[in-house]
Scaffold this active site. Structure first.
Site, mmCIF file in Angstrom:
data_model
loop_
_atom_site.group_PDB
_atom_site.id
_atom_site.type_symbol
_atom_site.label_atom_id
_atom_site.label_comp_id
_atom_site.label_asym_id
_atom_site.label_seq_id
_atom_site.Cartn_x
_atom_site.Cartn_y
_atom_site.Cartn_z
ATOM 1 C CB CYS A 237 73.016 34.901 19.383
ATOM 2 S SG CYS A 237 74.120 34.461 20.733
ATOM 3 C CG LEU A 238 75.223 40.385 21.529
ATOM 4 C CD1 LEU A 238 75.651 41.062 22.820
ATOM 5 C CD2 LEU A 238 75.069 41.424 20.426
ATOM 6 C CG HIS B 89 69.031 34.492 23.830
ATOM 7 N ND1 HIS B 89 68.841 34.339 22.469
ATOM 8 C CD2 HIS B 89 70.370 34.664 24.000
ATOM 9 C CE1 HIS B 89 70.024 34.406 21.860
ATOM 10 N NE2 HIS B 89 70.965 34.607 22.772
ATOM 11 C CD GLU B 90 71.417 36.930 27.186
ATOM 12 O OE1 GLU B 90 72.487 36.283 27.164
ATOM 13 O OE2 GLU B 90 71.015 37.600 26.216
ATOM 14 C CG HIS C 125 73.942 32.406 25.877
ATOM 15 N ND1 HIS C 125 74.727 31.859 24.878
ATOM 16 C CD2 HIS C 125 73.354 33.500 25.332
ATOM 17 C CE1 HIS C 125 74.603 32.598 23.771
ATOM 18 N NE2 HIS C 125 73.771 33.593 24.014
ATOM 19 C CD GLN D 77 76.314 35.765 24.629
ATOM 20 O OE1 GLN D 77 75.622 36.245 25.516
ATOM 21 N NE2 GLN D 77 76.123 36.038 23.347
ATOM 22 N N GLY E 70 71.343 41.763 26.128
ATOM 23 C CA GLY E 70 71.694 40.774 27.134
ATOM 24 C C GLY E 70 73.012 40.117 26.770
#
Ligand code: ZN
Length: 184
Positions: free
Chosen positions: A88-89, A130-131, A134, A51, A46
């Site tokens: 997390c990326l 999670h997304e 963000h 991000q 995701g």
């Protein structure tokens, strides 16, 4: 399509509230495609617009070959509890257990302008939560206990030296071999 640089922890855009999308323009669709490309290069499941340094309220997700573009997503149902080890990326190499709803239903708009509902459990359910976090400036580390957060930040203190400009530049085709289930 293009692989975009990923903003890492410390970049202010990750803490900003996003702006709801009013019109689905060709540029927005291109951004969604670039976000998929970037997510694949990072081997994540995701990715949310902040991000990649953007403030549109939009995220992408792909779990088991099902691809989703989520414009203005909202959680309309949460049920149960589950503990999942998240990463997390935008915070590479940092992981931690987070308690999430075990089952969520999300309402969002697709790139065709149509509203839809999607439900998620396990990895996909965690990914949706999670997304969407963000998109409201929230990160998984915010859920960690004081001690666990301190430990996570000690790992990040070493790691962040790799990103002096707070940007993570990905090389497509260069892959990690790790488990991708926590990369969101
Ligand atoms: Zn993330």
């Amino acid at each position: 399509m293009a692989v975009l640089p990923i903003h890492v922890l410390g970049s202010p855009v990750l803490r900003q509230e996003t702006i709801p999308v009013v019109t689905i323009t060709p540029e927005l669709v291109r951004l969604a495609n670039d976000m998929f490309e970037t997510m694949h290069a990072a081997e994540g499941v995701g990715l949310a617009a902040p991000q990649v340094g953007r403030t549109e309220r939009m995220a992408v997700a792909q779990v088991e070959d099902e691809k989703w573009v989520l414009i203005n997503p909202e959680i309309i149902l949460r049920e149960g509890e589950l503990k999942w080890e998240e990463g997390c990326l935008s915070i590479p190499e940092v992981f931690g257990d987070v308690i999430r709803a075990a089952h969520v239903v999300v309402r969002a708009t697709g790139t065709d302008g149509k509203e839809f509902e999607v439900e998620g459990r396990e990895l996909f359910g965690v990914c949706l939560q999670h997304e969407i976090d963000h998109l409201h400036g929230k990160l998984f580390i915010d859920y960690l206990s004081f001690l666990k957060k301190r430990k996570a930040m000690a790992v990040w203190d070493e790691e962040k030296a790799k990103y002096p400009a707070l940007l993570r530049i990905l090389t497509p085709g260069v892959h990690n071999d790790g488990d991708i289930s926590g990369r969101l």
